[in-house]
Enzyme design. Sequence first.
Site, short mmCIF file in Angstrom:
data_model
loop_
_atom_site.label_atom_id
_atom_site.label_comp_id
_atom_site.label_asym_id
_atom_site.label_seq_id
_atom_site.Cartn_x
_atom_site.Cartn_y
_atom_site.Cartn_z
N ALA A 76 2.38 -6.17 9.44
CA ALA A 76 1.81 -7.11 8.46
C ALA A 76 1.35 -8.39 9.16
CB ALA A 76 2.84 -7.43 7.38
N ILE A 77 2.14 -8.89 10.08
CA ILE A 77 1.77 -10.12 10.80
C ILE A 77 0.46 -9.91 11.56
CG2 ILE A 77 2.42 -11.67 12.69
CD1 ILE A 77 5.37 -11.25 11.71
N TYR B 246 -2.41 -9.90 8.99
CA TYR B 246 -2.71 -11.22 8.45
C TYR B 246 -3.35 -12.13 9.51
CZ TYR B 246 0.17 -9.77 4.49
OH TYR B 246 0.68 -9.11 3.41
N ILE C 99 0.88 -1.16 0.00
CA ILE C 99 0.00 0.00 0.00
C ILE C 99 0.92 1.22 0.00
CG2 ILE C 99 -1.80 1.29 1.22
CD1 ILE C 99 -2.72 -1.46 0.11
#
Length: 161
Positions: A129-130, A133, A86
């Site tokens: 990110a982890i 997700y 992004i």
Amino acid sequence: MDLNKEKQLHFELVNDNNRQEVKSLSLFSEQVGFIETVDECLQEANEIKAWRPVGIYDREQLVGFAMYGYFPEPAPGRLWLDRLLIDKKYQGQGYGRQSVLALLHRLYAEYGSETATLYLSVYMDNSPAIRLYESIGFRFNGKYDSKGEHIMEYHFTEGRP
């Protein structure tokens, strides 16, 4: 971009018309090591035809990039969400989460009959990110990709994402 305006995300394959715009997407300096450049991704997609590079758009505005693909060999085959980016101007506005959710629907529609699992890989120091997700349902499977990134899996259930 008005944060209160409802997002209308869609994906467009990277082509001659949008390639330069997609290549202009950028990250914050501390994020650069977490993903290959868009140029590198597009080069890889040229070499390996299974990859599908797409621009992520909110209405007409490019906000990001993703690359995914299904690899039938070795059997039983694997569906990968290999890249998600992004642009730094649009981070923190919900585009990452909405993009992943929209990609789950797109990938299930395109490949759902061929696989029940979606894979991605992530560096352990990429905690934002982890968290994203994991909040969507991805889980670590204890394996690593060829670059040493930890592999996460998402299982399509009940015939849908």
